[in-house]
Design an enzyme around this catalytic site. Sequence first.
Site, PDB file in Angstrom:
ATOM      1  N   ASP B 123     -44.674   6.049  28.026  1.00 13.95           N
ATOM      2  CA  ASP B 123     -45.358   5.140  27.119  1.00 13.95           C
ATOM      3  C   ASP B 123     -46.850   5.142  27.437  1.00 13.95           C
ATOM      4  O   ASP B 123     -47.238   5.117  28.601  1.00 13.95           O
ATOM      5  CB  ASP B 123     -44.777   3.734  27.276  1.00 13.95           C
ATOM      6  N   HIS B 130     -56.160  -2.235  20.763  1.00 11.74           N
ATOM      7  CA  HIS B 130     -55.145  -2.900  21.588  1.00 11.74           C
ATOM      8  C   HIS B 130     -55.648  -3.069  23.022  1.00 11.74           C
ATOM      9  O   HIS B 130     -55.573  -4.159  23.598  1.00 11.74           O
ATOM     10  CB  HIS B 130     -53.843  -2.088  21.580  1.00 11.74           C
ATOM     11  N   GLU B 196     -43.953  -4.381  20.645  1.00  7.57           N
ATOM     12  CA  GLU B 196     -45.117  -3.507  20.567  1.00  7.57           C
ATOM     13  C   GLU B 196     -44.869  -2.486  19.465  1.00  7.57           C
ATOM     14  O   GLU B 196     -43.896  -1.724  19.518  1.00  7.57           O
ATOM     15  CB  GLU B 196     -45.378  -2.801  21.906  1.00  7.57           C
ATOM     16  N   GLU B 198     -45.348   0.780  17.797  1.00  6.98           N
ATOM     17  CA  GLU B 198     -45.806   2.097  18.241  1.00  6.98           C
ATOM     18  C   GLU B 198     -45.185   3.197  17.376  1.00  6.98           C
ATOM     19  O   GLU B 198     -44.212   2.976  16.664  1.00  6.98           O
ATOM     20  CB  GLU B 198     -45.390   2.352  19.701  1.00  6.98           C
ATOM     21  N   ASP B 228     -41.546  -1.127  21.517  1.00  3.52           N
ATOM     22  CA  ASP B 228     -41.422  -1.203  22.973  1.00  3.52           C
ATOM     23  C   ASP B 228     -41.379  -2.680  23.387  1.00  3.52           C
ATOM     24  O   ASP B 228     -42.396  -3.283  23.700  1.00  3.52           O
ATOM     25  CB  ASP B 228     -42.620  -0.490  23.619  1.00  3.52           C
ATOM     26  N   ARG B 232     -43.800 -10.189  28.740  1.00  3.40           N
ATOM     27  CA  ARG B 232     -45.164 -10.334  29.264  1.00  3.40           C
ATOM     28  C   ARG B 232     -45.201 -11.113  30.569  1.00  3.40           C
ATOM     29  O   ARG B 232     -46.046 -10.848  31.429  1.00  3.40           O
ATOM     30  CB  ARG B 232     -46.048 -11.054  28.241  1.00  3.40           C
ATOM     31  N   GLN B 235     -43.933  -8.962  33.385  1.00  2.00           N
ATOM     32  CA  GLN B 235     -44.976  -7.971  33.667  1.00  2.00           C
ATOM     33  C   GLN B 235     -46.122  -8.550  34.499  1.00  2.00           C
ATOM     34  O   GLN B 235     -46.601  -7.922  35.445  1.00  2.00           O
ATOM     35  CB  GLN B 235     -45.521  -7.407  32.351  1.00  2.00           C
ATOM     36  N   LYS B 248     -40.508  -3.706  30.937  1.00  6.02           N
ATOM     37  CA  LYS B 248     -40.448  -2.753  29.831  1.00  6.02           C
ATOM     38  C   LYS B 248     -39.093  -2.061  29.775  1.00  6.02           C
ATOM     39  O   LYS B 248     -38.944  -1.077  29.049  1.00  6.02           O
ATOM     40  CB  LYS B 248     -41.524  -1.682  30.028  1.00  6.02           C
ATOM     41  N   THR B 252     -36.088  -0.268  24.239  1.00  9.77           N
ATOM     42  CA  THR B 252     -37.103   0.310  23.368  1.00  9.77           C
ATOM     43  C   THR B 252     -36.351   0.772  22.131  1.00  9.77           C
ATOM     44  O   THR B 252     -35.448   1.608  22.241  1.00  9.77           O
ATOM     45  CB  THR B 252     -37.808   1.500  24.055  1.00  9.77           C
ATOM     46  N   GLU B 358     -51.267 -10.185  21.130  1.00 15.82           N
ATOM     47  CA  GLU B 358     -52.596 -10.121  20.511  1.00 15.82           C
ATOM     48  C   GLU B 358     -52.691 -11.039  19.303  1.00 15.82           C
ATOM     49  O   GLU B 358     -53.701 -11.730  19.117  1.00 15.82           O
ATOM     50  CB  GLU B 358     -52.899  -8.694  20.061  1.00 15.82           C
TER      51      GLU B 358
END
Lengths: 416, 416
Positions: B123, B130, B196, B198, B228, B232, B235, B248, B252, B358
């Site tokens: 990834d 971003h 996420e 992607e 993904d 948070r 993490q 993570k 996915t 975000e």
Amino acid sequence: MTRLIRSWVESANAPDTDFPLNNLPYGVLSAGGVAHCATAIGDQVLDLHALEQANFLDFGGALKTGEWNDFMALGHAEWQRLRNILTGLLSEGAEAEGPLRPYLTPMAEAHLLLPFRVTEYTDFYASKHHATNVGTMFRGKDNALPPNWLHMPIGYNGRASSVVVSGTPVRRPMGQLKSPDDDAPYWGSSKRFDIELEMGAIVGQPSDGPVTVAEADAMIFGYVLLNDWSARDIQAWEYQPLGPFQSKATATSISPWIVTAAALEPFRVHTPEREVPLLPYLEEPGPMLYNIDLEVGLTPDGVTETVITRTNYREMYYSAAQQIAHHSSSGCPMRVGDLLGSGTISGPERENRGSLLELSWGGKEPVELVGGTTRSFVEDGDTLTLRGAAVAEDHRIGFGACTGQVLPARNWPKEG
Amino acid sequence: MTRLIRSWVESANAPDTDFPLNNLPYGVLSAGGVAHCATAIGDQVLDLHALEQANFLDFGGALKTGEWNDFMALGHAEWQRLRNILTGLLSEGAEAEGPLRPYLTPMAEAHLLLPFRVTEYTDFYASKHHATNVGTMFRGKDNALPPNWLHMPIGYNGRASSVVVSGTPVRRPMGQLKSPDDDAPYWGSSKRFDIELEMGAIVGQPSDGPVTVAEADAMIFGYVLLNDWSARDIQAWEYQPLGPFQSKATATSISPWIVTAAALEPFRVHTPEREVPLLPYLEEPGPMLYNIDLEVGLTPDGVTETVITRTNYREMYYSAAQQIAHHSSSGCPMRVGDLLGSGTISGPERENRGSLLELSWGGKEPVELVGGTTRSFVEDGDTLTLRGAAVAEDHRIGFGACTGQVLPARNWPKEG
């Protein structure tokens, strides 16, 4: 105290062999260009593929696949059944001696291949001495251990495609480099290419969701020696914020024989006492490390070897079982053939450090070699050899050597 | 300007279908419990396994393996040959209409499986908007981009075992949590579980050593949408110093159809202008991004969907080809079936951001949904749906939806 089981293969009874009958490690032999599952006994290799072919053994063809993955997938009862059968066939006085002799190949003539297909590769950072050494160098003594370190086995996903078997040459990598003094990064060969002395644990049974430490321990098929080649200068520039990537992707060498958890059972030891209590999902119900002596030899091209470090797997702060429990805690499925690097295994003293980065303290205190030369990092032509064994009174459960010679970088594209 | 190729499958000629004859994406259909390679055409699925079985096609059995890996390994000439044959068979007026009709299944009744075996998953973090958004939140505006960011596509190895096909429910993970205010970490369910948006690039040809950007581009078989899922809070506590790991590894999700590089060829666009020159190994010889509109819908359980973001794949700072060139720069072998996540794709405005982190600015500005509720992160029962298409004047090359519903955490071991 565990005692030697004598074999009719005489060399397997020698006290210094890595492969007494108590061991029975699993590897893959190239037999006329075909990958054959095999075991090691003394100075001989026994072709198990051929034995299944000839109906001495029946594991549904799993021994005829050229890799140990299918056999691992069969599970504990079959793991134990093969071990029992082989112990019987190879014991001193067994009637099988005559019929089995044609299936032996001298180890000295054997070409060994990667013993299993590496499904995914994860590398940890779980020796406290190592983390403290590296942390002290990079962040100073007071901030050496990251705040999470005593609470979880820190790990990152590595690259399975770059795992190679002992004996495979390792080419010094090219990459983006930038020291703090450079204005901009440039393309060049790694100048701080290093080894990491590790043990690799192999997942032999899958999971689908979080597992306990006890369940994790039972999932482990066996262990190998593991050298996680590391380009320290590539890592320094690339690793913030998402961790090591190309610095660890050139190669990871493993020893050719999987030493089973069953063979290591008599050598279990506890992880060290905790400084802070672990969360329940990481608590160990019993001893889950192993007492395995480890060493690394460095041999410059054509010169005598120097043993540059001696340590022991029991120096780990976290066991492979704890690492799997943590690895699965998010629901991450584990699969047959997953390889978990313990992380560099360093002991308390300078002579116990598991990497040149630590041994030479970042290049400031080069390591002296036999013959008067020194090393801060590995140089082209150097052969690195990892060795390991669990040692009993009259025998040892050894891993065989894990070697790799460093080739010069291929200048592609042209060095900047 | 690329124009629609008309098909005798009427629904494939509708301007709003994701699957006109120009597309011919590759997926895997569950046919009576057996995985069959298939393609999508309009609102129908064509069973290619059955067509190879019936000798309409001959790819040496590659279409009868239940996954696209073996076909990918055949290489470019065979990729093009299958595309040519299918285009001929499915074109308006083709004689094959009668014989082929029995091999069509309505998409609405099709159960789609993971289209390929994910060998390894990497990834990246390669959208500048971003990286700037996340960096601003965590390190302030002046230090938003890490120093290496404009020089290389930052990436980390993810976990292939956790890649699932669209439609698979995703269970909120448990994990170690510790906010700066907590004295010690505790065990709990993630409270900041996120998506996420992607694109995933699929490696269809292997490499063994560093490759150029042009070579890397030619290695890519096709693309999927990729979500993904990211915890948070897990993490934040785990990721120093070696990067994201369990945060993570829960899941996915990828869309069920591989849209081939061949189908996307007319939609190539250049990466944005560079602020600093790239090192030669990362320079692109041509346009290697694609103009693909992307959006994410969030549907609380039993409620109307809100489209929470709209962006475009061309917002990436690095292309998948550049990512592969960097990924292989250390000598790391790439293999058929490797999946590369682009990194979260955010555009310049708030409404173009590719993650809830975000969109809600770390939870400070919750996103308003249809019906008056809000979201800072995903809640149990929410279904997230990624959609994407390259849009031409009279047709679109679509990806189909990539969906996943969030299930409540399984309280194991008991929450602390």
